[in-house]
Design a protein around this motif. Structure first.
Motif, mmCIF file in Angstrom:
data_model
loop_
_atom_site.group_PDB
_atom_site.id
_atom_site.type_symbol
_atom_site.label_atom_id
_atom_site.label_comp_id
_atom_site.label_asym_id
_atom_site.label_seq_id
_atom_site.Cartn_x
_atom_site.Cartn_y
_atom_site.Cartn_z
ATOM 1 N N ILE A 1 0.837 -1.204 0.000
ATOM 2 C CA ILE A 1 0.000 0.000 0.000
ATOM 3 C C ILE A 1 0.871 1.252 0.000
ATOM 4 C CG2 ILE A 1 -1.607 1.355 1.391
ATOM 5 C CD1 ILE A 1 -2.958 -1.201 2.232
ATOM 6 N N VAL A 2 1.915 1.257 0.832
ATOM 7 C CA VAL A 2 2.815 2.409 0.881
ATOM 8 C C VAL A 2 3.509 2.604 -0.463
ATOM 9 C CG1 VAL A 2 4.924 3.321 1.925
ATOM 10 C CG2 VAL A 2 3.173 2.297 3.366
ATOM 11 N N HIS A 3 3.951 1.520 -1.074
ATOM 12 C CA HIS A 3 4.594 1.618 -2.385
ATOM 13 C C HIS A 3 3.625 2.215 -3.412
ATOM 14 C CE1 HIS A 3 8.586 -0.596 -2.370
ATOM 15 N NE2 HIS A 3 8.187 -0.700 -1.108
ATOM 16 N N ASN A 4 2.371 1.789 -3.370
ATOM 17 C CA ASN A 4 1.378 2.324 -4.304
ATOM 18 C C ASN A 4 1.137 3.809 -4.068
ATOM 19 O OD1 ASN A 4 1.176 -0.257 -5.284
ATOM 20 N ND2 ASN A 4 -0.914 -0.621 -4.574
ATOM 21 N N MET A 5 1.081 4.208 -2.799
ATOM 22 C CA MET A 5 0.900 5.623 -2.478
ATOM 23 C C MET A 5 2.067 6.454 -2.996
ATOM 24 S SD MET A 5 -0.574 5.899 1.386
ATOM 25 C CE MET A 5 -2.267 5.540 1.786
ATOM 26 N N LEU A 6 3.274 5.974 -2.728
ATOM 27 C CA LEU A 6 4.460 6.725 -3.128
ATOM 28 C C LEU A 6 4.562 6.855 -4.643
ATOM 29 C CD1 LEU A 6 7.061 5.177 -0.645
ATOM 30 C CD2 LEU A 6 6.096 7.477 -0.558
ATOM 31 N N ALA A 7 4.057 5.879 -5.366
ATOM 32 C CA ALA A 7 4.163 5.894 -6.830
ATOM 33 C C ALA A 7 3.022 6.648 -7.499
ATOM 34 C CB ALA A 7 4.203 4.458 -7.358
ATOM 35 N N ASN A 8 2.095 7.177 -6.716
ATOM 36 C CA ASN A 8 0.923 7.843 -7.282
ATOM 37 C C ASN A 8 1.308 9.201 -7.878
ATOM 38 O OD1 ASN A 8 -1.550 8.963 -7.882
ATOM 39 N ND2 ASN A 8 -2.519 8.323 -5.972
ATOM 40 N N ASP B 1 -0.502 11.493 -8.922
ATOM 41 C CA ASP B 1 -1.432 12.556 -8.523
ATOM 42 C C ASP B 1 -0.895 13.378 -7.356
ATOM 43 O OD1 ASP B 1 -3.158 11.704 -10.464
ATOM 44 O OD2 ASP B 1 -4.459 10.571 -9.110
ATOM 45 N N PHE B 2 0.063 12.820 -6.603
ATOM 46 C CA PHE B 2 0.610 13.526 -5.449
ATOM 47 C C PHE B 2 1.779 14.448 -5.824
ATOM 48 C CE2 PHE B 2 -0.689 9.624 -2.716
ATOM 49 C CZ PHE B 2 -2.017 10.030 -2.781
ATOM 50 N N ASP B 3 2.199 14.419 -7.073
ATOM 51 C CA ASP B 3 3.349 15.225 -7.486
ATOM 52 C C ASP B 3 3.064 16.713 -7.259
ATOM 53 O OD1 ASP B 3 5.830 15.844 -8.503
ATOM 54 O OD2 ASP B 3 5.161 15.855 -10.596
ATOM 55 N N GLY B 4 3.996 17.389 -6.602
ATOM 56 C CA GLY B 4 3.827 18.799 -6.288
ATOM 57 C C GLY B 4 3.162 19.038 -4.946
ATOM 58 N N GLU B 5 2.622 17.993 -4.356
ATOM 59 C CA GLU B 5 1.970 18.095 -3.045
ATOM 60 C C GLU B 5 2.508 17.009 -2.126
ATOM 61 O OE1 GLU B 5 -2.402 19.776 -3.857
ATOM 62 O OE2 GLU B 5 -2.010 17.919 -4.948
ATOM 63 N N PHE B 6 3.820 16.866 -2.159
ATOM 64 C CA PHE B 6 4.497 15.769 -1.475
ATOM 65 C C PHE B 6 5.849 16.274 -0.995
ATOM 66 C CE2 PHE B 6 6.994 11.932 -1.127
ATOM 67 C CZ PHE B 6 6.103 10.936 -0.767
ATOM 68 N N HIS C 1 0.622 16.221 1.495
ATOM 69 C CA HIS C 1 0.110 17.441 2.108
ATOM 70 C C HIS C 1 -1.301 17.235 2.651
ATOM 71 C CE1 HIS C 1 3.048 20.196 -0.349
ATOM 72 N NE2 HIS C 1 3.662 19.366 0.484
ATOM 73 N N ASN C 2 -1.636 18.001 3.665
ATOM 74 C CA ASN C 2 -2.918 17.830 4.350
ATOM 75 C C ASN C 2 -4.118 18.026 3.436
ATOM 76 O OD1 ASN C 2 -1.577 17.319 6.731
ATOM 77 N ND2 ASN C 2 -1.756 19.417 7.507
ATOM 78 N N ASN C 3 -4.023 18.969 2.498
ATOM 79 C CA ASN C 3 -5.167 19.220 1.622
ATOM 80 C C ASN C 3 -5.476 18.011 0.747
ATOM 81 O OD1 ASN C 3 -2.595 20.082 0.238
ATOM 82 N ND2 ASN C 3 -3.990 20.264 -1.500
ATOM 83 N N VAL C 4 -4.454 17.244 0.390
ATOM 84 C CA VAL C 4 -4.658 16.031 -0.408
ATOM 85 C C VAL C 4 -5.335 14.963 0.436
ATOM 86 C CG1 VAL C 4 -3.520 14.212 -1.733
ATOM 87 C CG2 VAL C 4 -2.661 16.554 -1.835
ATOM 88 N N ARG C 5 -4.890 14.826 1.676
ATOM 89 C CA ARG C 5 -5.471 13.813 2.560
ATOM 90 C C ARG C 5 -6.924 14.138 2.885
ATOM 91 N NH1 ARG C 5 -1.974 14.314 6.026
ATOM 92 N NH2 ARG C 5 -0.462 12.832 5.216
ATOM 93 N N ARG C 6 -7.221 15.409 3.099
ATOM 94 C CA ARG C 6 -8.601 15.798 3.404
ATOM 95 C C ARG C 6 -9.515 15.611 2.200
ATOM 96 N NH1 ARG C 6 -6.070 20.085 6.457
ATOM 97 N NH2 ARG C 6 -6.171 21.426 4.611
ATOM 98 N N ALA C 7 -8.947 15.691 0.999
ATOM 99 C CA ALA C 7 -9.747 15.532 -0.218
ATOM 100 C C ALA C 7 -9.970 14.064 -0.572
ATOM 101 C CB ALA C 7 -9.064 16.242 -1.387
ATOM 102 N N HIS C 8 -9.438 13.149 0.246
ATOM 103 C CA HIS C 8 -9.618 11.702 0.043
ATOM 104 C C HIS C 8 -9.125 11.260 -1.341
ATOM 105 C CE1 HIS C 8 -11.921 11.544 3.745
ATOM 106 N NE2 HIS C 8 -12.647 12.542 3.309
#
Length: 321
Positions: free
Chosen positions: A133-140, A142-147, A221-228
């Protein structure tokens, strides 16, 4: 600070500064593996997802299908419901598959003729591999620029600004501790955030009450986590044993309940244990590979769960014990 999140290749060799990330591999639109072709894939999708056909009906349909193909010396794509389910489970793309494990009381039994129900019951725990799961998150991407690849400190006229997880003192302190090991130099620190709340979702099945265990990483970043946006995922369902009113205050039962939670968490998190002490190469949102070192960041829970996790007496502070 030596935890700098320096890009490397897929084998862990650091790249020169400014080197571009390797291209991401994309799957062909005509590749339906593990299905033979698109028709077989569509058939599985119809049976399992759209129609949600029962196992018995799938078996019966398979028999009819096989009978019609017999004269053509051919067979259907799925012989029965087990074959269908096994094929679906073997899909390599998508979410991390679920697994389960059953736990039981293994201590002394006071009276073999009058065994309490909680001692003889099995407690099934469903979970997914946290490392994958962590590997999948890190490779996403969509998180670029907010990581954040390193701990962050932002200063304003009013003082230090704390916004996201990696701007906190704890992340800096952990990075300093990790950096004492030369093998971790150049790595990215990935704090793992856990949380559970059995009052949110509970499904009663006999002796068991399940409640969800969630996971996130502190780099997002928190805004990404809050946006699910896939930054907060369901890791598993913990089991809490129930007993009769007669045994609820039994010290042995209360001890078993604590041990069950701790043992369950230990089993679930086993796959990331090696990554806490030794860096492993991961793909990151910007496309680069980096060496990552994991760490259990924090566990978010209400007070009753804090008491259970910290093994303290009700009314005590779980921090100052």
């Amino acid at each position: 600070m030596s935890i700098t999140g320096r890009p490397c290749d897929e084998h862990g060799k650091f790249l020169p500064e400014g080197a571009p990330p390797p291209p991401r591999t994309t799957q062909s639109h005509n590749n339906f593996e593990p299905f033979d072709d698109r028709v077989h894939f569509e058939a599985a999708d119809f049976l399992y997802t759209r129609n949600q056909m029962s196992a018995g009906d799938i078996d019966f349909l398979g028999l009819l299908w096989a009978a019609t193909l017999l004269k053509h010396n051919s067979t259907p794509p799925f012989s029965d419901h087990k074959h269908l389910y096994e094929t679906i489970d073997s899909i390599k793309h998508g979410d991390v598959p679920w697994q389960s494990r059953t736990f039981k009381y293994t201590g002394k039994v006071p009276d073999p003729k009058a065994v309490p129900s909680w001692m003889s019951a099995g407690y099934n725990v469903c979970f997914r591999d946290p490392r994958q799961i962590v590997h999948n998150m890190l490779a996403n991407p969509d998180f670029d620029g907010e990581f954040d690849y390193t701990p962050v400190r932002e200063h304003t006229r009013g003082g230090q600004r704390r916004k996201d997880f990696m701007s906190g003192d704890w992340a800096w302190e952990q990075a300093d501790i990790i950096g004492k090991d030369p093998e971790t130099h150049g790595s990215v620190f990935v704090p793992i955030i856990l949380g559970s709340d059995k009052t949110t979702v509970s499904v009663a099945t006999g002796q068991n009450e399940y409640y969800p265990l969630y996971m996130s990483i502190g780099n997002v970043h928190n805004n990404v986590r809050r946006a699910h946006r896939n930054a907060l995922v369901l890791l598993g369902f913990l089991a809490v044993p129930k007993s009769t009113k007669e045994h609820n205050q039994d010290p042995e039962f209360r001890r078993f309940r604590r041990q069950l939670v701790h043992t369950t968490l230990s089993v679930i998190l086993q796959s990331i244990k090696s990554g806490i002490t030794k860096p492993e190469v991961v793909r990151c949102p910007d496309g680069h590979f980096r060496k990552a070192i994991f760490g259990i960041g924090l566990y978010i829970a209400d007070y009753p769960e804090q008491v259970l996790l910290a093994c303290i007496v009700q009314g005590w502070c779980p921090k100052y014990v």
